[in-house]
Design an enzyme around this catalytic site. Structure first.
Site, mmCIF file in Angstrom:
data_model
loop_
_atom_site.group_PDB
_atom_site.id
_atom_site.type_symbol
_atom_site.label_atom_id
_atom_site.label_comp_id
_atom_site.label_asym_id
_atom_site.label_seq_id
_atom_site.Cartn_x
_atom_site.Cartn_y
_atom_site.Cartn_z
ATOM 1 N N HIS A 86 0.812 -1.222 0.000
ATOM 2 C CA HIS A 86 0.000 0.000 0.000
ATOM 3 C C HIS A 86 0.843 1.270 0.000
ATOM 4 O O HIS A 86 0.305 2.372 -0.144
ATOM 5 C CB HIS A 86 -1.042 -0.015 1.130
ATOM 6 C CG HIS A 86 -0.558 0.420 2.469
ATOM 7 N ND1 HIS A 86 -0.158 -0.467 3.454
ATOM 8 C CD2 HIS A 86 -0.414 1.650 3.003
ATOM 9 C CE1 HIS A 86 0.199 0.217 4.523
ATOM 10 N NE2 HIS A 86 0.056 1.499 4.284
ATOM 11 N N ASP A 131 0.286 -7.562 1.876
ATOM 12 C CA ASP A 131 0.677 -6.149 1.824
ATOM 13 C C ASP A 131 2.200 -6.032 1.797
ATOM 14 O O ASP A 131 2.813 -5.486 2.718
ATOM 15 C CB ASP A 131 0.066 -5.399 3.015
ATOM 16 C CG ASP A 131 0.154 -3.888 2.862
ATOM 17 O OD1 ASP A 131 0.570 -3.407 1.786
ATOM 18 O OD2 ASP A 131 -0.185 -3.185 3.837
ATOM 19 N N GLN A 220 0.678 5.985 11.346
ATOM 20 C CA GLN A 220 0.754 6.488 9.976
ATOM 21 C C GLN A 220 2.162 7.009 9.667
ATOM 22 O O GLN A 220 2.742 7.748 10.450
ATOM 23 C CB GLN A 220 -0.272 7.611 9.762
ATOM 24 C CG GLN A 220 -1.619 7.104 9.275
ATOM 25 C CD GLN A 220 -2.255 6.095 10.199
ATOM 26 O OE1 GLN A 220 -2.284 6.307 11.390
ATOM 27 N NE2 GLN A 220 -2.755 4.994 9.671
ATOM 28 N N GLY A 221 2.663 6.614 8.522
ATOM 29 C CA GLY A 221 4.017 6.985 8.138
ATOM 30 C C GLY A 221 5.031 5.909 8.478
ATOM 31 O O GLY A 221 6.141 5.911 7.956
ATOM 32 N N ASP A 222 4.656 5.000 9.357
ATOM 33 C CA ASP A 222 5.541 3.869 9.675
ATOM 34 C C ASP A 222 5.316 2.700 8.722
ATOM 35 O O ASP A 222 6.140 1.774 8.674
ATOM 36 C CB ASP A 222 5.303 3.393 11.113
ATOM 37 C CG ASP A 222 5.775 4.401 12.135
ATOM 38 O OD1 ASP A 222 6.851 5.000 11.928
ATOM 39 O OD2 ASP A 222 5.070 4.598 13.141
ATOM 40 N N SER A 223 4.225 2.734 7.989
ATOM 41 C CA SER A 223 3.894 1.637 7.072
ATOM 42 C C SER A 223 5.077 1.255 6.199
ATOM 43 O O SER A 223 5.838 2.123 5.746
ATOM 44 C CB SER A 223 2.749 2.033 6.149
ATOM 45 O OG SER A 223 1.536 1.818 6.783
HETATM 46 N N1 ARG Z 1 -1.254 2.331 7.258
HETATM 47 C C1 ARG Z 1 -0.313 3.088 8.047
HETATM 48 C C2 ARG Z 1 0.697 3.768 7.132
HETATM 49 O O1 ARG Z 1 0.437 3.869 5.930
HETATM 50 C C3 ARG Z 1 0.294 2.277 9.155
HETATM 51 C C4 ARG Z 1 -0.678 2.088 10.239
HETATM 52 C C5 ARG Z 1 -0.167 1.304 11.369
HETATM 53 N N2 ARG Z 1 -1.141 1.453 12.400
HETATM 54 C C6 ARG Z 1 -1.039 0.942 13.612
HETATM 55 N N3 ARG Z 1 -1.964 1.204 14.477
HETATM 56 N N4 ARG Z 1 -0.018 0.206 13.941
HETATM 57 O O2 ARG Z 1 1.668 4.356 7.573
#
Ligand code: ARG
Length: 268
Positions: A86, A131, A220-223
């Site tokens: 993603h 993913d 968010q941003g860690d993905s």
């Molecule tokens: N989808 C998020 C990203 O694009 C990562 C989310 C991780 N969330 C969590 N609660 N661990 O950065």
């Protein structure tokens, strides 16, 4: 059924990132969790890429963040990084991989490479999980230590002491755009299969890690970034509902499930 729900979740993630990019002010995480407190790599501590040189920032020129901060990734060969599927929705030319830069605004540090090829798991979006993606660096990070893939699915055991790294949003719990780490023990497939039943958690291909009471999590941003266990790439930051909230732990792509196909791309 779960597959369909999973697709919806992935599409929402993309929509949120797009909205944030257009608005230029609202952060992705704030947009994703209206009305609630916004928590980011939450409860972590400042980390140093000198200790984890395989942790790579995958920046993007379309990011709403002035530093380009976008996703994490992991160096698995001199010219290959693993990230989340993603995280790969933008054109290859818009990405820059950054190695060895703890504070993203400090552009005098670290090495950079453009991305010459993007491989995305072909089942991503068709089935739950999957993913994962492998990107090829135009300029290999020669001599930088790489992280081996976990290949044993038995590593996904409740209580295993995994650690997640990233530059994701920190808000109140740490400096922005600065490399951080946080301990997130494996909570187990049964827990996430229960709390994330309607979100389509898949035990075969995902890892549930964090704390039932919340407080520490990726965000968010860690993905795309590394979840590390026993010196191996155990998981890839994938999703969660909010960040660090009780009952909503982090979900990670399970590298061992996809290790054979990932290794094939790494070797190609
Ligand atoms: N989808 C998020 C990203 O694009 C990562 C989310 C991780 N969330 C969590 N609660 N661990 O950065």
């Amino acid at each position: 059924m779960t597959g369909k729900k999973h697709v919806v979740r992935a599409a929402l993630t993309a929509a949120v990132l797009t909205a944030a990019a257009v608005g230029g002010v609202t952060s992705a995480s704030a947009a994703q969790k209206p009305g609630g407190p916004t928590n980011r790599i939450v409860g972590g501590t400042v980390a140093h890429t000198a200790d984890t040189p395989w942790a790579i920032q995958l920046s993007n020129s379309g990011s709403p963040d002035p530093t380009g901060e976008y996703c994490g990734s992991t160096l698995v060969a001199a010219n290959k990084i693993v990230t989340a599927a993603h995280c790969t929705t933008e054109p290859a030319s818009t990405y820059t991989a950054i190695q060895g830069r703890d504070v993203l605004s400090d552009t005098s540090t670290g090495k950079e490479s453009k991305i010459s090829n993007i491989w995305v798991d072909p089942q991503y979006g068709q089935q739950p999980g999957h993913d994962v993606a492998v990107l090829t660096l135009a300029t290999p990070f020669d001599g930088v230590p790489t992280l081996p893939l976990e290949t044993d699915k038995a590593a996904d055991t409740t209580g295993a002491a995994s650690v997640v790294y990233g530059w994701g949003d920190t808000e109140d719990t740490g400096p922005a755009d600065t490399f951080q780490k946080v301990d997130v023990p494996v909570l187990g497939d049964d827990y996430c299969s229960d709390v994330y039943a309607s979100e389509g958690y898949t035990a075969d291909g995902e890892i549930c890690a964090g704390y039932e009471d919340g407080g520490k999590d990726s965000c968010q941003g860690d993905s795309g970034g590394p979840l590390v266990l026993n010196g191996r790439l155990f998981g890839v930051v994938s999703w969660g509902v909010g960040c660090a909230d009780a009952g909503n732990p982090g979900v990670y792509a399970e590298v061992a499930t996809y290790a054979a196909e990932l290794q094939q791309q790494i070797d190609s």
